[in-house]
Structure formats: structure tokens, C-alpha cells
Motif scaffolding. Structure first.
Motif, PDB file in Angstrom:
ATOM      1  N   VAL A  91       7.178 -61.420  82.154  1.00 15.99           N
ATOM      2  CA  VAL A  91       7.137 -62.691  81.445  1.00 15.99           C
ATOM      3  C   VAL A  91       7.415 -62.485  79.958  1.00 15.99           C
ATOM      4  N   GLU A  92       6.886 -61.428  79.388  1.00 20.71           N
ATOM      5  CA  GLU A  92       7.133 -61.134  77.966  1.00 20.71           C
ATOM      6  C   GLU A  92       8.620 -60.899  77.706  1.00 20.71           C
ATOM      7  N   ARG A  93       9.285 -60.200  78.620  1.00 21.11           N
ATOM      8  CA  ARG A  93      10.710 -59.963  78.456  1.00 21.11           C
ATOM      9  C   ARG A  93      11.501 -61.273  78.535  1.00 21.11           C
ATOM     10  N   GLU A  94      11.101 -62.162  79.448  1.00 17.10           N
ATOM     11  CA  GLU A  94      11.795 -63.451  79.567  1.00 17.10           C
ATOM     12  C   GLU A  94      11.619 -64.284  78.302  1.00 17.10           C
ATOM     13  N   ILE A  95      10.430 -64.258  77.730  1.00 17.07           N
ATOM     14  CA  ILE A  95      10.189 -65.019  76.500  1.00 17.07           C
ATOM     15  C   ILE A  95      10.958 -64.404  75.334  1.00 17.07           C
ATOM     16  N   GLY A  96      10.997 -63.075  75.273  1.00 21.22           N
ATOM     17  CA  GLY A  96      11.752 -62.411  74.216  1.00 21.22           C
ATOM     18  C   GLY A  96      13.230 -62.754  74.283  1.00 21.22           C
ATOM     19  N   LYS A  97      13.770 -62.795  75.503  1.00 22.88           N
ATOM     20  CA  LYS A  97      15.187 -63.162  75.675  1.00 22.88           C
ATOM     21  C   LYS A  97      15.414 -64.611  75.267  1.00 22.88           C
ATOM     22  N   LEU A  98      14.473 -65.493  75.624  1.00 25.01           N
ATOM     23  CA  LEU A  98      14.598 -66.909  75.273  1.00 25.01           C
ATOM     24  C   LEU A  98      14.611 -67.104  73.762  1.00 25.01           C
ATOM     25  N   LEU A  99      13.694 -66.453  73.060  1.00 29.53           N
ATOM     26  CA  LEU A  99      13.649 -66.589  71.607  1.00 29.53           C
ATOM     27  C   LEU A  99      14.855 -65.936  70.942  1.00 29.53           C
ATOM     28  N   GLY A 100      15.331 -64.840  71.532  1.00 32.26           N
ATOM     29  CA  GLY A 100      16.497 -64.177  70.964  1.00 32.26           C
ATOM     30  C   GLY A 100      17.769 -65.000  71.088  1.00 32.26           C
ATOM     31  N   GLN A 101      17.859 -65.803  72.127  1.00 31.10           N
ATOM     32  CA  GLN A 101      19.027 -66.659  72.320  1.00 31.10           C
ATOM     33  C   GLN A 101      18.966 -67.928  71.487  1.00 31.10           C
ATOM     34  N   ASN A 102      17.815 -68.231  70.920  1.00 27.69           N
ATOM     35  CA  ASN A 102      17.634 -69.443  70.112  1.00 27.69           C
ATOM     36  C   ASN A 102      16.916 -69.082  68.818  1.00 27.69           C
ATOM     37  N   THR A 103      17.562 -68.216  68.024  1.00 28.40           N
ATOM     38  CA  THR A 103      16.911 -67.686  66.824  1.00 28.40           C
ATOM     39  C   THR A 103      16.633 -68.764  65.778  1.00 28.40           C
ATOM     40  N   ARG A 104      17.434 -69.830  65.773  1.00 30.05           N
ATOM     41  CA  ARG A 104      17.232 -70.875  64.773  1.00 30.05           C
ATOM     42  C   ARG A 104      15.826 -71.460  64.830  1.00 30.05           C
ATOM     43  N   ALA A 105      15.323 -71.626  66.052  1.00 29.42           N
ATOM     44  CA  ALA A 105      14.022 -72.284  66.213  1.00 29.42           C
ATOM     45  C   ALA A 105      12.919 -71.334  66.652  1.00 29.42           C
ATOM     46  N   SER A 106      13.219 -70.039  66.732  1.00 34.25           N
ATOM     47  CA  SER A 106      12.211 -69.106  67.260  1.00 34.25           C
ATOM     48  C   SER A 106      10.970 -69.025  66.378  1.00 34.25           C
ATOM     49  N   ARG A 107      11.160 -69.216  65.038  1.00 34.91           N
ATOM     50  CA  ARG A 107      10.002 -69.125  64.129  1.00 34.91           C
ATOM     51  C   ARG A 107       9.112 -70.359  64.183  1.00 34.91           C
ATOM     52  N   LEU A 108       9.559 -71.395  64.855  1.00 35.57           N
ATOM     53  CA  LEU A 108       8.751 -72.611  64.955  1.00 35.57           C
ATOM     54  C   LEU A 108       7.679 -72.504  66.023  1.00 35.57           C
ATOM     55  N   PHE A 109       7.714 -71.417  66.818  1.00 32.54           N
ATOM     56  CA  PHE A 109       6.786 -71.273  67.937  1.00 32.54           C
ATOM     57  C   PHE A 109       5.981 -69.987  67.801  1.00 32.54           C
ATOM     58  N   GLU A 110       4.732 -70.082  68.182  1.00 33.57           N
ATOM     59  CA  GLU A 110       3.855 -68.904  68.295  1.00 33.57           C
ATOM     60  C   GLU A 110       3.487 -68.775  69.758  1.00 33.57           C
ATOM     61  N   VAL A 111       3.882 -67.664  70.366  1.00 33.54           N
ATOM     62  CA  VAL A 111       3.735 -67.495  71.809  1.00 33.54           C
ATOM     63  C   VAL A 111       2.950 -66.221  72.084  1.00 33.54           C
ATOM     64  N   GLN A 112       1.984 -66.320  72.976  1.00 29.95           N
ATOM     65  CA  GLN A 112       1.224 -65.153  73.427  1.00 29.95           C
ATOM     66  C   GLN A 112       1.202 -65.128  74.947  1.00 29.95           C
ATOM     67  N   VAL A 113       1.241 -63.919  75.504  1.00 27.58           N
ATOM     68  CA  VAL A 113       1.157 -63.725  76.951  1.00 27.58           C
ATOM     69  C   VAL A 113      -0.052 -62.851  77.246  1.00 27.58           C
ATOM     70  N   LYS A 114      -0.986 -63.385  78.018  1.00 29.68           N
ATOM     71  CA  LYS A 114      -2.198 -62.642  78.370  1.00 29.68           C
ATOM     72  C   LYS A 114      -2.324 -62.550  79.889  1.00 29.68           C
ATOM     73  N   GLU A 115      -3.151 -61.636  80.310  1.00 29.75           N
ATOM     74  CA  GLU A 115      -3.417 -61.503  81.744  1.00 29.75           C
ATOM     75  C   GLU A 115      -4.699 -62.253  82.086  1.00 29.75           C
ATOM     76  N   ARG A 116      -4.650 -63.127  83.078  1.00 28.71           N
ATOM     77  CA  ARG A 116      -5.817 -63.897  83.500  1.00 28.71           C
ATOM     78  C   ARG A 116      -6.815 -63.001  84.212  1.00 28.71           C
ATOM     79  N   ASP A 117      -8.056 -63.452  84.230  1.00 25.54           N
ATOM     80  CA  ASP A 117      -9.106 -62.689  84.918  1.00 25.54           C
ATOM     81  C   ASP A 117      -8.812 -62.564  86.400  1.00 25.54           C
TER      82      ASP A 117
END
Length: 585
Positions: free
Chosen positions: A399-425
Motif C-alpha cells: 500500500v505504501e508503494r501504491e501511495i508513493g507512486k500516486l503522489l509521484g505522478q501528481n507532484t503538483r498536489a502531493s504537498r497538499l496531503f499528509e498520508v500515513q499507512v499503519k497496520e491495524r491490530d
């Protein structure tokens, strides 16, 4: 001209024929050629043709470059009256004339023919190398293509062999390749000649020099070329090797010089080399360098300062944030509708420098539209991924890799979002995201704004902005190189051949801009595309007139121009010849 008896053996018997022959001069001495085959003639016919040949005189012109008298290619012969079989009149060899003729006229205006004759003296070759080089330039100007296509497809369809006095059967792709080899060693001398000649033709001032870099890619591995490397591709062809090209033009877009760099060269590392190269040729007095933000580094700025050079340079977007307070103020100077500028001094950012903050309404709308599309893509995708992670146990790293690719393809707006990926219990990935308000507010405030820095102290903010916008001339030069002159892709594999190919493209662009300059002087605008397209429709042809005596008179004629073509020629001060006499080497 005179008549001469020729002999031919057929079926074991020797037959006599008569031919109309004329003498002409070449660089290697006098030569003779057959003007017309007359067939079998009786004594009366021979006397008549001989008398006519002796009375027909062709004009001569003096060639001041070669210091000798040569036959004129384009001429107006005196009237001749013979009885013609009108029903048998025909037209043959209809060929392209207008575009090659215009290109040759531009070469004459630039004094390139005399320059090539001096730099590449003729030897014992069948086709002089200077003529081969001219053929390459004209072909690139008229119909850019490979050397094989030029020799086998394009050249036979044009009147260029006649215009240049080049035998068509002696031109093949190998000769054109070798012509490239003959041209390349004279690159510096050619550029210096063009600088002086263009200055004379258009009274160009060389005080403002615009510098930009582009790239062009290869088809093939180009293993024999060490400059062919992979790097940032302006052509969106990261799968291909490329070279980078640094081009210097004047404020009106006239090219002054260029340099070829390896394909993995960063723009910022080319500045010192290109500046020193131009200064070694043309001196340093009164030069003002204009470059975009891709050329900016503290080392480059220090280099320009140490040499006492003046500059106007774009800055990275990150530096604009330090002028946030200036963006909020109202003391803007309106240059025109939708464009405002402001002059600022910040000694903490650069001593002895001025900063120009610019704000464009058109650019603002464009930036906002691009930002909005990128923002919507990221937000929609994040919502979908969050829902999917809720329903499925997904791997955190994937999931982290997919989000990294998404932000990399849309660099103009990538700084407008704060994204974290955690593992659920309970296992699986969980996405937590939100919008960063400060970054969103800054993106809204800075949309359409950009920052310039300069050490020019005696110009107004409007003058500095106008000088910087002249960089569009360099961008236009690259656009014409890649579209009209088909700079890309490069099919040559060897380094020298690639460099020679780029030199031919550069010289053809000089011809393009020269025609544009003449069009502007004639009130036809500064874009020569329509002029070239219109005049290229003019054709040359052979009109064959069978006479009652059985002799065929062949005249190489040029089609009468249309009304629109006539107006263009008059405005450009060009006289289209009515006939062209075939010339052989």
C-alpha cells in the motif's frame, strides 16, 4: 554552340548522327555537353542548325568569388522562331522548384556558398563537397529526411541538381554522409561568420543573450557515441538514449551558437562552459545573460558575478515562499492587463541583487486548473484505497508503494496531503490521510506567481520582466527544430555524424529565421511557414517542341506564379526566373 557528328554501331553497322554541342567552364577547366540530339541531317539541315547555333549567344556572369567567368544558370534567351508541330507539344520532368530556389536564395543572402567554397576547397571529386553541403542544407530546409531518402526519393523530384549544377546520378547516401564529415570541422568558423552576417542583414544587437537547453533522442543503441546517455527527456522518451543541446539566441531569436552535451548532463552544469565558449568568440563587453530556473545554482551565480557578468535568472519555486509578505501587499506595478510585477531588494538572499516578483492572471488560471486536476486524482484514489483497505487485509508495504507512486505522478498536489499507512491490530493496512491547510493556502496564494533575480541595478521591474520573457524565443527555436526541421529522432550512431546532423539542423534554422526576418521587413509577419508552403508549389518543367524538320527543341521552363505567389515574391524583392537552362558538371 556548334554541331558535331557522333557515331553509333548498331547491328554491326556504323551510323552517323549529329548533335548540338556547347562548351562551358568548370572549376577543373572547360567541358562540353550535348544540348540536343539532331539525328541524321542533310547538308542543308546542318548548315541551318550550324548558322542558328553560331548566332545564338548566351549571357555570361562574372563570379567574383572564384575570379573567373561562368555560364549563368538562370537566363533569358533571345527569341528564336521555328515551325512547331503544335499537336505534338508535351511537358516532361515536372519538378519542385519553388522551395529549393528560395532556400538557395537564402544561402546566397547569408554568403554561405562562398564560405563553403573557401572552407572546403574543391578537389578531384565529381561533386564538390561544398555543393554536397548545400544540398544537405536545402533538403533539411525543404523536406527533412534521411540521407537515403534525399538521394533516392526527394532529389530526383526537384530542380536542385540543375540549380546547383550537380549530376543527379553522382549523388547517393554515401556521398551525403561524407558531406557531413566535411562540414563538421568548420563549425566554429561557420558560427562566427553567421554572427557577423546576420548582424549586417538585420542590424541585430548582441547585448542580450538567451540560453536554454533541450534534449533529443536516438533510435537505436548508439553504442559508438559516448554522448548518447539516458537522462531527463523533454520528449517523454525516457526509454531512449539522448543528447542535450544548449542553444544561445539573441533577443529576436536569431541563433548565435550551440553546444552538444551528454544525454545525462544536468542543465545547471552547462552554464560555465557555454558562457566561456561564447565569450571566447565574441568578447564579454555589454553581455546580459538570461536563463530559466533550471540553470540556477549558487555556484553559477557566483561564476557570473566573478566575471563581472550581468544576468537575469528565474528562481526555483521554493524561493518564492520567502516573499510571501510581498505577495500579500497591494503595491504592484501593472505592466498590462492581467500581468503585475514588483521590484524587491533582499540583501539576506543576495547582496547586490534585485528580485522581481511577477504575477500573471493567465498563468494563475492555468496553475489552478493543473493543481485542481492533480488534487482530485489524489483525493479520489485515496478514498478508493482507504475503502479497499477497510474491506481487505492488504500488505502495508504494498500500500505504501501504491501511495508513493500516486503522489509521484501528481507532484503538483502531493504537498497538499499528509498520508500515513499503519497496520491495524486485526492485521492489514490502514490509511490515514488529511489535507494540509497551510500548504493549500500557499498554493492558492502563489498560483500564477514566479520570481526573478538579477544584478542589473539600472532597469525598471517592467524592463527586467520583458527581458526575461524573451526566453520564449529560445523555446520557439527548439520547437521549430523538432517540428519543421525534424531534429528528432536521431538515426545516426557515430558521435561525429550526430554532431554534423545537429549542425545541419542549426544552419537550416538560421535559414528559417533569415526568411522570417525578411518576411517581417516586408510586412508579412515573422512566421515563414505560410510563405514556404505557398512558394513551394511553383514547379519547373521541360517543354518539348517538335519542329517540322524533325528536331525536338527542349526548353526548361518555370511555371508562371499565381497571383498570391506573385505578391509574395514582390514583397520579398525576389525575381522568379522564367526559364532555367540545364547545367552539368
Amino acid at each position: 554552340m556548334f554541331i558535331r557528328q557522333k557515331f553509333r554501331t548498331k547491328n554491326g553497322k556504323r551510323h552517323a548522327y549529329w548533335a548540338l554541342v556547347e562548351s562551358y567552364r568548370t572549376e577543373r577547366g572547360p567541358r562540353q555537353r550535348v544540348v540536343s540530339w539532331l539525328g541524321k541531317l542533310d547538308e542543308e539541315g546542318r548548315l541551318g542548325v550550324g548558322q542558328l547555333a553560331s548566332e545564338t549567344k548566351f549571357p555570361f556572369v562574372s563570379d567574383p568569388i572564384k575570379g573567373q567567368v561562368q555560364l549563368s544558370l538562370l537566363e533569358e534567351p533571345k527569341p528564336r522562331y521555328v515551325k512547331v508541330n503544335a499537336k505534338a507539344v508535351r511537358v516532361e520532368n515536372c519538378r519542385q522548384f519553388g522551395a529549393p530556389w528560395i532556400a538557395l536564395k537564402l544561402i546566397e543572402k547569408l554568403n554561405l556558398k562562398s564560405l563553403f567554397d573557401r572552407l572546403i576547397p574543391a578537389g578531384r571529386e565529381a561533386v564538390p563537397w561544398s555543393s554536397t553541403v548545400l544540398l544537405l542544407l536545402i533538403a533539411r530546409f525543404c523536406e527533412p529526411s534521411s540521407e537515403l531518402y534525399i538521394a533516392e526519393q526527394w532529389l530526383p523530384k526537384t530542380a536542385l541538381p540543375t540549380l546547383l549544377g550537380v549530376p543527379q546520378e553522382r549523388v547517393d547516401d554515401n556521398r551525403l554522409y561524407r558531406g557531413l564529415d566535411q562540414l563538421l570541422p568548420h563549425k566554429d568558423a561557420i558560427e562566427m561568420h553567421l554572427k557577423e552576417r546576420l548582424g549586417e542583414l538585420f542590424e541585430i544587437e548582441f547585448d542580450l543573450l538567451l540560453y536554454d537547453v533541450t534534449s533529443t533522442f536516438f533510435e537505436g543503441q548508439a553504442a559508438a557515441n559516448p554522448k548518447a546517455q539516458r537522462g531527463y527527456s523533454r520528449d517523454k522518451r525516457s526509454d531512449c538514449k539522448q543528447v542535450c543541446i544548449g542553444l544561445v539566441v539573441t533577443r529576436c531569436g536569431m541563433p548565435l551558437g550551440y553546444k552538444v552535451f551528454s544525454g545525462n548532463t544536468a542543465d545547471v552544469t552547462t552554464v560555465e562552459e557555454i558562457v566561456e565558449t561564447m565569450e571566447s568568440r565574441y568578447g564579454t563587453a555589454g553581455r546580459l545573460w538570461v536563463m530559466d530556473r533550471g540553470m540556477v545554482s549558487e555556484d553559477n551565480i557566483q561564476f557570473l558575478r566573478d566575471g563581472g557578468r550581468r544576468y537575469i535568472i528565474g528562481t526555483p519555486k521554493s524561493m518564492l515562499r520567502k516573499f510571501e509578505a510581498e505577495l500579500l501587499k497591494k503595491d504592484w506595478n501593472s505592466v498590462r492587463d492581467g500581468l503585475e510585477v514588483k521590484l524587491c531588494r533582499r540583501d539576506d538572499l543576495g547582496k547586490g541583487e534585485l528580485f522581481v516578483v511577477c504575477r500573471s492572471a493567465d498563468r494563475r488560471r492555468k496553475d489552478e486548473a493543473i493543481l485542481r486536476r492533480s488534487e482530485e486524482k489524489i483525493e479520489t484514489r485515496l478514498k478508493t484505497m482507504t475503502t479497499r483497505c477497510t474491506k481487505q487485509k492488504r500488505d502495508v508495504q504494498k500500500v505504501e508503494r501504491e501511495i508513493g507512486k500516486l503522489l509521484g505522478q501528481n507532484t503538483r498536489a502531493s504537498r497538499l496531503f499528509e498520508v500515513q499507512v499503519k497496520e491495524r491490530d486485526s492485521g492489514g493496512a490502514e490509511i490515514i490521510w488529511s489535507k494540509v491547510k497551510n500548504n493549500t493556502d500557499w498554493a492558492t496564494l502563489s498560483a500564477g506567481c514566479y520570481l526573478l533575480r538579477t544584478n542589473v541595478q539600472d532597469w525598471s521591474d517592467e524592463e527586467l520582466w520583458k527581458a526575461y520573457t524573451q526566453l520564449s524565443e529560445a523555446e520557439a527555436a527548439f520547437r521549430i527544430h523538432k517540428t519543421d526541421l525534424q531534429l528528432r529522432p536521431i538515426w545516426h550512431q557515430k558521435e561525429d555524424r550526430v554532431d554534423a546532423h545537429l549542425l545541419v539542423c542549426f544552419l537550416s534554422y538560421v535559414m528559417w529565421k533569415t526568411l522570417g526576418g525578411f518576411c517581417e521587413q516586408a510586412g508579412l509577419g515573422s512566421e515563414p511557414r505560410r510563405v514556404v508552403d505557398e512558394l513551394s508549389e511553383i514547379r519547373s518543367m521541360d517543354v518539348v517542341l517538335p519542329t517540322q524538320e524533325g528536331i525536338e527543341i527542349r526548353q526548361a521552363c518555370i511555371a508562371h506564379p499565381s497571383e498570391h505567389q506573385t505578391i509574395l515574391l514582390e514583397r520579398l524583392g525576389l525575381d522568379l526566373p522564367k526559364r532555367i537552362r540545364q547545367t552539368e558538371m
